[in-house]
Design a protein around this motif. Sequence first.
Motif, mmCIF file in Angstrom:
data_model
loop_
_atom_site.group_PDB
_atom_site.id
_atom_site.type_symbol
_atom_site.label_atom_id
_atom_site.label_comp_id
_atom_site.label_asym_id
_atom_site.label_seq_id
_atom_site.Cartn_x
_atom_site.Cartn_y
_atom_site.Cartn_z
ATOM 1 N N ASN A 106 114.657 -73.630 -18.832
ATOM 2 C CA ASN A 106 114.891 -72.619 -19.857
ATOM 3 C C ASN A 106 115.371 -73.277 -21.140
ATOM 4 O O ASN A 106 116.063 -74.288 -21.094
ATOM 5 N N TYR A 142 114.654 -57.179 -17.936
ATOM 6 C CA TYR A 142 114.224 -57.979 -19.078
ATOM 7 C C TYR A 142 114.788 -59.385 -18.947
ATOM 8 O O TYR A 142 115.994 -59.582 -18.945
ATOM 9 N N LYS A 143 113.915 -60.355 -18.823
ATOM 10 C CA LYS A 143 114.336 -61.737 -18.637
ATOM 11 C C LYS A 143 114.347 -62.473 -19.975
ATOM 12 O O LYS A 143 113.577 -62.150 -20.862
ATOM 13 N N SER A 144 115.226 -63.448 -20.086
ATOM 14 C CA SER A 144 115.307 -64.238 -21.305
ATOM 15 C C SER A 144 115.220 -65.711 -20.937
ATOM 16 O O SER A 144 115.910 -66.176 -20.036
ATOM 17 N N ASN A 150 117.953 -63.392 -15.200
ATOM 18 C CA ASN A 150 116.599 -63.910 -15.014
ATOM 19 C C ASN A 150 116.074 -63.678 -13.607
ATOM 20 O O ASN A 150 114.869 -63.539 -13.411
ATOM 21 N N SER A 162 123.304 -65.457 -17.183
ATOM 22 C CA SER A 162 121.925 -65.709 -17.588
ATOM 23 C C SER A 162 121.030 -65.893 -16.367
ATOM 24 O O SER A 162 119.923 -65.347 -16.295
#
Length: 89
Positions: free
Chosen positions: A53, A13-15, A8, A4
């Motif tokens: 996050n 595409y970041k979450s 990031n 993760s």
Amino acid sequence: MAVSKYINEYGKYKSDLLMIDTPLDGLEEGKERLPKGMQKGIFKLFMERGESNQTIVVENLDHLPDIDFEKAGVNLIRYDNNNGFLHLN
């Protein structure tokens, strides 16, 4: 958590969301429980990550380490019926 973080930092595409299901079960060998210090350490890592996050951890209440989650600002949601987590009517 490492994947993760990598996504990031370097991914297209970041979450901002990480969901982990019963993290302690995957780390235990046989029927032996992890030492209490390791259990607390893992959840403290989740709490630190949660400062930047959204982090959702699904765990059985009887497996949670002895941490004052409320004092730490963690939103602890309990499911005390047979419907379980993410039950749809």
